[in-house]
Structure formats: C-alpha cells, structure tokens
Design a protein around this motif. Structure first.
Motif, PDB file in Angstrom:
ATOM      1  N   GLU A 284      36.674  36.931  32.563  1.00 34.06           N
ATOM      2  CA  GLU A 284      37.742  37.055  33.551  1.00 34.06           C
ATOM      3  C   GLU A 284      38.767  38.059  33.075  1.00 34.06           C
ATOM      4  O   GLU A 284      39.236  38.005  31.924  1.00 34.06           O
ATOM      5  CB  GLU A 284      38.413  35.698  33.785  1.00 34.06           C
ATOM      6  CG  GLU A 284      39.514  35.744  34.830  1.00 34.06           C
ATOM      7  CD  GLU A 284      40.171  34.385  35.045  1.00 34.06           C
ATOM      8  OE1 GLU A 284      41.061  34.278  35.906  1.00 34.06           O
ATOM      9  OE2 GLU A 284      39.795  33.422  34.331  1.00 34.06           O
ATOM     10  N   GLU A 292      37.186  42.539  48.699  1.00 34.78           N
ATOM     11  CA  GLU A 292      36.339  41.530  49.348  1.00 34.78           C
ATOM     12  C   GLU A 292      35.079  42.146  49.951  1.00 34.78           C
ATOM     13  O   GLU A 292      34.009  41.546  49.908  1.00 34.78           O
ATOM     14  CB  GLU A 292      37.136  40.802  50.430  1.00 34.78           C
ATOM     15  CG  GLU A 292      38.245  39.905  49.877  1.00 34.78           C
ATOM     16  CD  GLU A 292      38.925  39.119  50.979  1.00 34.78           C
ATOM     17  OE1 GLU A 292      38.494  39.237  52.153  1.00 34.78           O
ATOM     18  OE2 GLU A 292      39.884  38.391  50.677  1.00 34.78           O
ATOM     19  N   ALA A 295      32.648  42.831  46.980  1.00 34.91           N
ATOM     20  CA  ALA A 295      32.240  41.717  46.109  1.00 34.91           C
ATOM     21  C   ALA A 295      30.788  41.289  46.293  1.00 34.91           C
ATOM     22  O   ALA A 295      30.086  41.049  45.299  1.00 34.91           O
ATOM     23  CB  ALA A 295      33.180  40.528  46.316  1.00 34.91           C
ATOM     24  N   ALA A 335      27.377  35.798  39.552  1.00 40.64           N
ATOM     25  CA  ALA A 335      28.292  35.772  40.698  1.00 40.64           C
ATOM     26  C   ALA A 335      29.602  36.433  40.316  1.00 40.64           C
ATOM     27  O   ALA A 335      29.988  36.480  39.144  1.00 40.64           O
ATOM     28  CB  ALA A 335      28.532  34.336  41.159  1.00 40.64           C
ATOM     29  N   CYS A 336      30.279  36.954  41.334  1.00 44.05           N
ATOM     30  CA  CYS A 336      31.592  37.571  41.148  1.00 44.05           C
ATOM     31  C   CYS A 336      32.566  36.920  42.121  1.00 44.05           C
ATOM     32  O   CYS A 336      32.341  36.923  43.338  1.00 44.05           O
ATOM     33  CB  CYS A 336      31.518  39.075  41.389  1.00 44.05           C
ATOM     34  SG  CYS A 336      33.128  39.902  41.369  1.00 44.05           S
ATOM     35  N   THR A 337      33.642  36.355  41.601  1.00 45.56           N
ATOM     36  CA  THR A 337      34.675  35.730  42.422  1.00 45.56           C
ATOM     37  C   THR A 337      36.041  36.197  41.929  1.00 45.56           C
ATOM     38  O   THR A 337      36.142  36.935  40.940  1.00 45.56           O
ATOM     39  CB  THR A 337      34.590  34.197  42.350  1.00 45.56           C
ATOM     40  OG1 THR A 337      34.681  33.783  40.971  1.00 45.56           O
ATOM     41  CG2 THR A 337      33.260  33.698  42.923  1.00 45.56           C
ATOM     42  N   ARG A 338      37.093  35.758  42.607  1.00 45.22           N
ATOM     43  CA  ARG A 338      38.443  36.092  42.180  1.00 45.22           C
ATOM     44  C   ARG A 338      38.941  35.007  41.241  1.00 45.22           C
ATOM     45  O   ARG A 338      38.872  33.820  41.551  1.00 45.22           O
ATOM     46  CB  ARG A 338      39.376  36.232  43.384  1.00 45.22           C
ATOM     47  CG  ARG A 338      40.803  36.679  43.016  1.00 45.22           C
ATOM     48  CD  ARG A 338      41.571  37.076  44.255  1.00 45.22           C
ATOM     49  NE  ARG A 338      41.046  38.295  44.840  1.00 45.22           N
ATOM     50  CZ  ARG A 338      41.381  39.525  44.450  1.00 45.22           C
ATOM     51  NH1 ARG A 338      42.247  39.681  43.446  1.00 45.22           N
ATOM     52  NH2 ARG A 338      40.864  40.584  45.030  1.00 45.22           N
ATOM     53  N   SER A 344      39.061  39.767  38.456  1.00 43.44           N
ATOM     54  CA  SER A 344      37.660  39.464  38.724  1.00 43.44           C
ATOM     55  C   SER A 344      37.155  38.429  37.737  1.00 43.44           C
ATOM     56  O   SER A 344      37.460  38.486  36.544  1.00 43.44           O
ATOM     57  CB  SER A 344      36.808  40.735  38.624  1.00 43.44           C
ATOM     58  OG  SER A 344      37.239  41.694  39.571  1.00 43.44           O
TER      59      SER A 344
END
Length: 361
Positions: A284, A292, A295, A335-338, A344
C-alpha cells in the motif's frame, strides 16, 4: 441418444409426415370409393377381382404423386432449417480462411440444438481469433515502442564512439548499463508472460517462510527507495506457505518498483497475513491512487495512465501483468483497490497449501 435438438426435430418431422400420409391414404381412399360407388359402381373392381380398374389405377397414381409431393415438402423444409446455419458456418469459415476474422455465422432456428451450438462455438472461436490478432498487433507495437528507446540510446552512443564524436572515457557507461538492465527486465517480463499464457510456467514449489525473502528484497531496494523519498514499513507473518519463493520475490520487486515509479513519496506498507486458507501479500502506498476507470485494467500488459505515458521514468507496462500471471500460476489472484490512506492497495492471494503438485523446474 438424447431426444433433444436436431434429433427431436427429425423425429417429430418424420412422425408428422407418417401420420399425415396415413390420414391422407385412409381419408382419401374412403372418399374416393364412396364417391365412385355412388356415381358408377362399375368403376370399381369386383371383390373377387384382384386386378384394379382404370379408375383405381388413376387413384393409386394420384395418391402416390401427392404423397411424394408432401414428403418432398417436409424434406425441403426440414433440410432448409438444418442447412441454413450450416451454410452460414461454411461461408464464415471460408471468409476466416481468407483473413476476414470479423466473419460470424447465424444460427437462425435455435430449436435445432446441435446446429445452434455449432454456430455458437464457431462464433466464439472466431471472436477469440480476432481478439488474439488484435492483441498480437498491440503487443508487437508496444514491444517495438519499449525496445526503441534503449536501443536508440545504445546505438547512438556507440555510433558516436565509432565516429570519434565521443571519447571512450567520456561515455556514461553507468547510464548505458541502466539501459541494458531495462532491456533485460523487459525480456524477462515478456518471457514470464509468455510462459504463463501458454501454461508452461514451471514453479519450484516448497514450504517457505517469506519473511526473510521479503526483507531481503527490501534491503536490496532500500537505497533506491530512500533516494526516491519512500520509507518501507514491513508487517510480515512468519506463517509458512507453499510457493515458488523466487517468483514471489519477483512479485514483491514488481510491486515496489511500481510504487517507486508512480506513487507519491512517503510511507510504503508491505504486509503479509493468512486469512481463510489464503496467504495475502499486500503493498500500500500513500497516493495518488489508481483512477477508477483504469483500476480494472492495471494488470493488463502495457496498460498505463496518461501521466505515465509521458513520464520518462515510467516502466515498460509489464510489471503488474507479471504479478497477476505469477499469482494465477500459484492458483491465486491479484487485485487493486484504494487503501485507507487514499493510495493504491495491491493485494496478491494464493492458497497456503497449493492444490496442484509442484512442477519440476
């Protein structure tokens, strides 16, 4: 044999034809003999006479011709329903063979299950071929673009030495070495993706404590990360996991290098944990995060944001694709999320105990 699709249609059509023929003969014969008997009984043969009269011969001929016409009508109608999608597939195959990958067949009557499945399978194959061709063109263009810069720099510098423009002692060999290293990384990334896509990526699976492996990667990258303004914070689990340690190091290197190139300087958290039988590795950063709209595509090869395309420090666009390929080879996912800090959060998961037997390296 299942009574569905094409089998069902053929059986039903033949049954309808048979019933129609029987009814035609029965009703027609009853009507013919009733009318003939009322008009002129002499038109009919005697009960003990086995030789048909002329009128009876004409009736037999007429009913035969009418039956053949009825059978031909049903046969042509059924054949048309069966051959229409098959001819569509044949025409589309011919077009694909001549290079038109956009050709698609039409199923028409989908009650003919087998022909509809044939059309669907052909269209699916043609779509994959078209997508593969487009991806091949994209890959070729992207690879040529990525190779052009370092090769141009190397060629220009070496040509300058040969022409006497530069003296050997004036050549920035450290810069040239960096270009060669970039080429080496690009080639290795392409090799990894090729092996993963073809299903030939071989993993040296073993029970491993990744704590030491990740700490070693952190020490190797520490000078570059600190120079770029990043501080690594490690939260590592000592739970053993079945994996290819060298490939996992490759994942960590790619994620940290991606953060160094694109994230804002600041705290960089690397965490490992075991959850629901899955080993989770996450990285992170402090921002600015992935847009978005980008992503869902960050793990596709050569996919980069607009700012990365003009950034000379941007990577080849293969690092995250390699991460996802290695995760899939381990039976896991990426996976990539906020993240909570607004940056990221990349998470790679795979089973603690790999389901498939390890392949020999």
């Amino acid at each position: 044999m299942r009574f569905t699709g094409l089998n069902r249609q053929i059986v039903l059509s033949m049954s309808v034809l048979m019933v129609s023929s029987i009814l035609l003969i029965w009703i027609g014969s009853w009507t013919f003999f009733a009318i003939a008997f009322k008009i002129d009984p002499g038109m009919l043969s005697e009960p003990d006479d086995w030789s048909p009269t002329t009128a009876e011969w004409l009736w037999i001929f007429a009913i035969t011709i009418f039956g053949l016409g009825l059978a031909a009508f049903f046969a042509i109608k059924l054949a048309s329903r069966i051959l229409k999608p098959i001819n569509s597939v044949m025409d589309s195959v011919r077009r694909v063979a001549h290079g038109d990958l956009s050709a698609r067949a039409f199923a028409g009557d989908r009650s003919l299950g087998e022909t509809a499945m044939l059309v669907d399978d052909f269209n699916s194959m043609a779509e994959r071929l078209q997508r593969a061709a487009k991806e091949s063109e994209t890959w070729n263009a992207a690879i040529a673009h990525e190779l052009r810069t370092p090769v141009t720099i190397l060629r220009g510098t070496l040509q300058g030495v040969v022409d006497g423009v530069f003296k050997p002692e004036e050549v920035p060999f450290s810069s040239l070495l960096a270009q060669v290293e970039d080429l080496g990384r690009l080639i290795e990334d392409l090799r990894t993706l090729s092996l993963a896509d073809s299903g030939y990526m071989q993993l040296r699976m073993a029970w491993t404590d990744l704590t030491l492996e990740i700490e070693e990667v952190g020490r190797l990258l520490a000078p570059d990360m600190e120079a770029a303004g990043f501080a690594l914070q490690l939260h590592l689990s000592d739970h053993p996991v079945c994996c290819d340690a060298a490939r996992i190091r490759q994942i960590v290197l790619a994620l940290l290098d991606n953060a160094r190139r694109y994230a804002h300087p600041g705290l960089l958290r690397v965490r490992t944990r075991v959850q629901a039988g899955q080993y989770c590795l996450s990285v992170e950063d402090a921002g600015p995060g992935i847009p978005e709209e980008l992503a869902p595509h960050v793990f596709e090869a050569f996919r980069r944001g607009d700012s990365a395309r003009v950034d000379l420090n941007a990577g080849s666009g293969l690092g995250l694709a390699v991460v996802e390929a290695i995760a899939r080879a381990h039976g896991g996912s990426a996976a990539c999320t906020r993240g909570k800090a607004g940056g990221s959060l990349f998470t790679v998961k795979w089973p603690v105990e790999h389901g498939a037997p390890p392949a020999a390296g």
